[in-house]
Design a protein around this motif. Sequence first.
Motif, PDB file in Angstrom:
ATOM      1  N   VAL A 446       1.154  -0.845  -0.078  1.00 42.79           N
ATOM      2  CA  VAL A 446      -0.080  -0.209   0.060  1.00 42.79           C
ATOM      3  C   VAL A 446       0.650   1.224   0.222  1.00 42.79           C
ATOM      4  O   VAL A 446       0.273   1.984  -0.719  1.00 42.79           O
ATOM      5  CB  VAL A 446      -1.126  -0.130   1.112  1.00 42.79           C
ATOM      6  CG1 VAL A 446      -1.667   1.117   0.966  1.00 42.79           C
ATOM      7  CG2 VAL A 446      -2.094  -0.996   0.748  1.00 42.79           C
ATOM      8  N   LEU A 449       2.018   2.064  -3.314  1.00 41.22           N
ATOM      9  CA  LEU A 449       0.703   2.084  -4.423  1.00 41.22           C
ATOM     10  C   LEU A 449       1.104   4.521  -4.044  1.00 41.22           C
ATOM     11  O   LEU A 449       0.514   4.876  -4.607  1.00 41.22           O
ATOM     12  CB  LEU A 449      -0.309   2.284  -3.838  1.00 41.22           C
ATOM     13  CG  LEU A 449      -0.823   0.643  -4.011  1.00 41.22           C
ATOM     14  CD1 LEU A 449      -2.548  -0.141  -3.601  1.00 41.22           C
ATOM     15  CD2 LEU A 449      -1.050   1.037  -6.218  1.00 41.22           C
ATOM     16  N   ARG A 453       1.353   7.532  -6.382  1.00 42.65           N
ATOM     17  CA  ARG A 453       0.567   8.013  -5.971  1.00 42.65           C
ATOM     18  C   ARG A 453       0.753   9.599  -6.470  1.00 42.65           C
ATOM     19  O   ARG A 453       0.201  10.530  -7.394  1.00 42.65           O
ATOM     20  CB  ARG A 453      -0.904   7.951  -5.324  1.00 42.65           C
ATOM     21  CG  ARG A 453      -1.846   8.871  -5.663  1.00 42.65           C
ATOM     22  CD  ARG A 453      -2.790   9.066  -4.301  1.00 42.65           C
ATOM     23  NE  ARG A 453      -3.964  10.249  -4.270  1.00 42.65           N
ATOM     24  CZ  ARG A 453      -3.639  10.669  -3.365  1.00 42.65           C
ATOM     25  NH1 ARG A 453      -2.912  10.037  -1.919  1.00 42.65           N
ATOM     26  NH2 ARG A 453      -4.254  11.893  -3.018  1.00 42.65           N
ATOM     27  N   THR A 464      -3.938   9.175 -13.441  1.00 40.67           N
ATOM     28  CA  THR A 464      -3.289   7.287 -12.191  1.00 40.67           C
ATOM     29  C   THR A 464      -3.584   8.174 -10.946  1.00 40.67           C
ATOM     30  O   THR A 464      -3.894   6.987  -9.822  1.00 40.67           O
ATOM     31  CB  THR A 464      -1.788   7.302 -12.424  1.00 40.67           C
ATOM     32  OG1 THR A 464      -1.417   7.465 -13.724  1.00 40.67           O
ATOM     33  CG2 THR A 464      -1.110   6.524 -11.870  1.00 40.67           C
ATOM     34  N   ILE A 468      -5.864   5.794  -8.146  1.00 39.28           N
ATOM     35  CA  ILE A 468      -5.684   5.034  -7.698  1.00 39.28           C
ATOM     36  C   ILE A 468      -6.027   5.216  -5.644  1.00 39.28           C
ATOM     37  O   ILE A 468      -6.818   4.175  -5.748  1.00 39.28           O
ATOM     38  CB  ILE A 468      -3.641   5.172  -6.885  1.00 39.28           C
ATOM     39  CG1 ILE A 468      -2.767   4.327  -7.998  1.00 39.28           C
ATOM     40  CG2 ILE A 468      -3.871   4.880  -5.637  1.00 39.28           C
ATOM     41  CD1 ILE A 468      -1.514   4.865  -8.015  1.00 39.28           C
ATOM     42  N   LEU A 472      -8.568   2.300  -4.854  1.00 36.97           N
ATOM     43  CA  LEU A 472      -8.645   2.583  -2.725  1.00 36.97           C
ATOM     44  C   LEU A 472      -9.999   2.490  -2.052  1.00 36.97           C
ATOM     45  O   LEU A 472     -10.392   1.933  -0.790  1.00 36.97           O
ATOM     46  CB  LEU A 472      -6.874   2.981  -2.330  1.00 36.97           C
ATOM     47  CG  LEU A 472      -5.830   2.710  -2.758  1.00 36.97           C
ATOM     48  CD1 LEU A 472      -4.706   3.456  -1.868  1.00 36.97           C
ATOM     49  CD2 LEU A 472      -5.666   0.850  -2.237  1.00 36.97           C
TER      50      LEU A 472
END
Length: 491
Positions: A446, A449, A453, A464, A468, A472
């Motif tokens: 995570v 990610l 981001r 993008t 994300i 999520l």
Amino acid sequence: MENNLTLYNSLSRTKELFKPLHEGHVGMYVCGPTVYGDAHLGHARPAITFDILFRYLRHLGYKVRYVRNITDVGHLEHDADEGEDKICKKARLEQLEPMEVVQYYLNRYHHDMELLNVLPPSIEPHASGHIIEQIEYIKKILDAGFAYESNGSVYFDVEKYNRSNNYGKLSGRNIEDLLNTTRQLDGQEEKRNPLDFALWKKASPEHIMHWPSPWSEGFPGWHLECSTMGTKYLGETFDIHGGGLDLMFPHHECEIAQSVAAQGHEAVRYWLHNNMITINGKKMGKSYGNFITLEQFYEGSHPLLVQAYSPMTIRFFILQAQYRSTVDFSNEALQAAEKALLKITEGYNRLQKLSPAEKSSVELPDFRKACYEAMDDDLNTPMVIAQLFEACKYINQAADGKITLSTADLESLRQLFDVFLVDLLGIRVGIEGEDSKAMGAFEGAVDLLMEIRANAKANKDWSTSDLIRDKLAALGFSVKDTKNGVEWSVK
Ligand code: ZN
């Protein structure tokens, strides 16, 4: 060793500064479970109460010998409904050895306690493993003239004892009132007085668990096992005896009488009793259909439960009350406990991620001192929890960039939570063992990610970064941009 721990002693009905008999050592005995059924909410409270005391005494530096017995000799008869001992009944119905019944439920009890993060006691003696000692104890009471044999059974002579001692001193009961309210029991004709209690019972032919003795093939009385095993492992006089308030009379009253009769003096210096749990304002009882086992709580599988509750929620719920006050279970109360616990563990997790500032922009209250004072005040756990909530306010403000905290202040907050939340209240905050490996990998993924981001945002690649964030959010994550970077959690 100095301490400021003040405990409410049921015997003197006062709060007293706790002073152990032997410098640096504490002997503590707690009446343990009967093992013919699953543990329910009522079992959780004494286990957790005395776990807190055990943890705190050790934290203060004492070497504690904590003895909690297993009641397994099948003397739980005179059950108003059945008249048959409960272990034996289960064994007969399920075609098991009585000891298979005992072991089965004992394993389950241990599992339930482990889930509640209740530490195992130092010694867990079985009544069935101490028959010889119990017989010897009976002989002493007989020799002192405070017991009599009747038809192969031995009874304690309460009236005679009360002539020279005060039977009822712990519970504050008056023997005359007791005589008037005692109901007639089976086998009462063997007794001289309805208040007399069995030290040894001759076994009836259908009674499976029995042992030889000078008086008959039979089994020891319930009150006797605690007097015998308490003094065997902790000495003729020991510091603390605990149990639920429902055990004060007659069980603990009888224990006092037995010690005075056998030894000439009392065995226990401090008596501690935890109050009871009611369910929706009602006592727990078979007739109310409100015996909710711990497993049913964890699974949410009882009709009175609207959801499942984790073991830590149960533990936190119980600790939100001081041990001597009553606790009423309701779904609302447990849901509130669940929320409160989440808030506190969120505070704990945020605290781990806070980075220090050069200096603090506020002066922190002395939380540690306040928490020690609360613990010293007869284990005032709700006050400790209130202090931790107060500390959470500062943590949240720091995480939101409203205040700054220095390295020293962050360190003292971390110690506060490690000592009081984790070590003393025994709340599990992290994930342990194999799960912790998986959790570490999950958190890493995570975080990755979040990094992608952040890079996307820096490059103005909004599609993008939005992808994300939205995906999520759909999975139940909450993502917050704070002064210290991105914070995420699973709601
Ligand atoms: Zn006991």
